[in-house]
Design an enzyme around this catalytic site. Sequence first.
Site, PDB file in Angstrom:
ATOM      1  N   LYS A 209      10.357  51.564  31.641  1.00 16.06           N
ATOM      2  CA  LYS A 209       9.873  52.195  32.873  1.00 16.06           C
ATOM      3  C   LYS A 209       8.359  52.259  32.790  1.00 16.06           C
ATOM      4  CE  LYS A 209      10.719  55.935  36.008  1.00 16.06           C
ATOM      5  NZ  LYS A 209      11.861  56.635  36.540  1.00 16.06           N
TER       6      LYS A 209
ATOM      7  N   SER B  45       9.854  56.124  42.642  1.00 12.31           N
ATOM      8  CA  SER B  45       8.582  56.627  43.162  1.00 12.31           C
ATOM      9  C   SER B  45       7.524  56.738  42.068  1.00 12.31           C
ATOM     10  CB  SER B  45       8.783  57.977  43.830  1.00 12.31           C
ATOM     11  OG  SER B  45       9.235  58.912  42.874  1.00 12.31           O
ATOM     12  N   ALA B  46       7.950  56.816  40.799  1.00 15.67           N
ATOM     13  CA  ALA B  46       6.980  56.979  39.716  1.00 15.67           C
ATOM     14  C   ALA B  46       6.583  55.648  39.083  1.00 15.67           C
ATOM     15  CB  ALA B  46       7.539  57.909  38.652  1.00 15.67           C
ATOM     16  N   GLY B  47       7.289  54.593  39.396  1.00 17.55           N
ATOM     17  CA  GLY B  47       6.940  53.306  38.791  1.00 17.55           C
ATOM     18  C   GLY B  47       8.061  52.290  38.914  1.00 17.55           C
TER      19      GLY B  47
ATOM     20  N   ASP C 255      16.187  66.784  37.865  1.00 18.53           N
ATOM     21  CA  ASP C 255      16.262  65.825  38.976  1.00 18.53           C
ATOM     22  C   ASP C 255      17.597  65.078  38.927  1.00 18.53           C
ATOM     23  OD1 ASP C 255      15.330  64.690  41.284  1.00 18.53           O
ATOM     24  OD2 ASP C 255      14.100  63.172  40.283  1.00 18.53           O
TER      25      ASP C 255
ATOM     26  N   LEU D 235      13.989  45.433  37.283  1.00 15.35           N
ATOM     27  CA  LEU D 235      15.367  45.902  37.533  1.00 15.35           C
ATOM     28  C   LEU D 235      15.424  46.778  38.782  1.00 15.35           C
ATOM     29  CD1 LEU D 235      16.531  46.949  33.960  1.00 15.35           C
ATOM     30  CD2 LEU D 235      17.415  45.044  35.320  1.00 15.35           C
ATOM     31  N   GLY D 236      14.367  47.527  39.019  1.00 19.09           N
ATOM     32  CA  GLY D 236      14.354  48.410  40.181  1.00 19.09           C
ATOM     33  C   GLY D 236      13.051  49.177  40.252  1.00 19.09           C
ATOM     34  N   ARG D 237      12.829  49.817  41.392  1.00 19.02           N
ATOM     35  CA  ARG D 237      11.608  50.597  41.575  1.00 19.02           C
ATOM     36  C   ARG D 237      11.951  52.017  41.960  1.00 19.02           C
ATOM     37  NH1 ARG D 237       7.377  46.736  42.389  1.00 19.02           N
ATOM     38  NH2 ARG D 237       8.229  44.773  43.136  1.00 19.02           N
TER      39      ARG D 237
END
Length: 413
Positions: free
Chosen positions: A36, A19-21, A130, A15-17
């Site tokens: 995730k 920075s953590a995975g 965040d 679905l998407g990327r």
Amino acid sequence: MARKIGSRYTANQILGRGSAGTVWLGEGPEGPVAIKLLREDLASDQELVGRFVQERTALLGLEHPNVVSVRDLVVDGNDLALVMDLVRGTDLRTRLDRDRRLAPEAAVAIVADIADGLAAAHAAGVVHRDVKPENVLLDMQGPLGPGGSHPALLTDFGVAKLIDSPRRTRATKIIGTPDYLAPEIVEGLPPRAAVDIYALATVLYELLAGFTPFGGGHPGAVLRRHVTETVAPLPGIPDELWQLIVQCLAKAPASRLRASELGARLRELLPMLAGMPPLDVDEPDSEPTEEESPVAQEAAPAGERVRRRGAVPLVPGAKPADSNRDTHTSMRVPAPDELAGGARGTARVPRAAGAPRPGSARHRAATRRRRVALGAAAVALVAAAGVGTWLATSGDDADATPQDTNNSAPAAP
Ligand SMILES: Nc1ncnc2c1ncn2[C@@H]1O[C@H](COP(=O)(O)OP(=O)(O)OP(=O)(O)O)[C@@H](O)[C@H]1O
């Protein structure tokens, strides 16, 4: 290509990327889920795995319509995964990239949703840390709300805390996304609930303006502005809404509203904002300000000194390919003199639409024209003052000549 995650889940499609995975569309015993999958080097970090398990209860316990719930945590060989509710829609960054600015009613409705989600989290003792448009998901299958907005849900709860392990980041390091970092974090204080309010007010400003109040240029400069500069008003914004933003961007955490109050106050404003078009604000000068402070130099490798949404990855060693947005920073807390020394007024100042951009040829020409006009006005004023003085003096003493008035203005005809 499908892959098994633990014994209960299958990851089917990316679905998407971040920075953590990578986030996958997956399938679990109860239907579709979002998975995730943390990066391999993170998953092999025993300390992080320990924290993952430790935080299990807090992460799994959060249930609210405006929070993406974590359903399961999977630790399986090299896989470390968070199984979440699947939100069918888009993230707020994508929406903002598409629309540039949102109408105030839609922006306020979205932010009120997130404030409600935060209120539930804060009541449970969880700070997000965040909050940013990338972590707000819009549920396109949910009912349309004020301003045609879809329900907004906050995701990635607890992830910053998980990754911010004592070994990775000591008290002298900052984890987060520069544009949304509260000043107390920059000053090295522990993040409490008020940091989420500051970040959310920054998001609201960004939805209305199309840019964040203290962003632009190098991450070091951005951090410094959070501490030293005040937010510049947005042309055309209703005063009540502006006052809420200002209060939630207060430098002192105790002066900011609590999440529940922010949500309620924003909802009160919705009827007044109905039908109002997006604010007519032009992006301010986006030229990055190269701030070569030691903090700034440490933050980014050479060759990457200046980036528009300046950032280095959340986790050490994250490759640029891991994220197409690069929105995290990890840098040391600046020393007080570095913060004080940098207060040079570099924050972005919004311009009313059509007003010339500072530093542009049009702006320089306008400045020149203004200078010429001012010069002419000054000459005229001096002349008028001279004439006025002479007239006044001559009125008092009909026999006096202009020379008697003891000024250098030209003699009256
Ligand atoms: N629960 C979810 N349901 C549907 N899509 C999701 C879900 N969570 C994340 N996504 C999608 O996956 C993308 C990547 O999410 P991820 O949280 O990994 O990265 P990010 O928040 O964009 O960046 P970073 O982790 O670097 O801050 C998001 O942009 C979003 O589109």
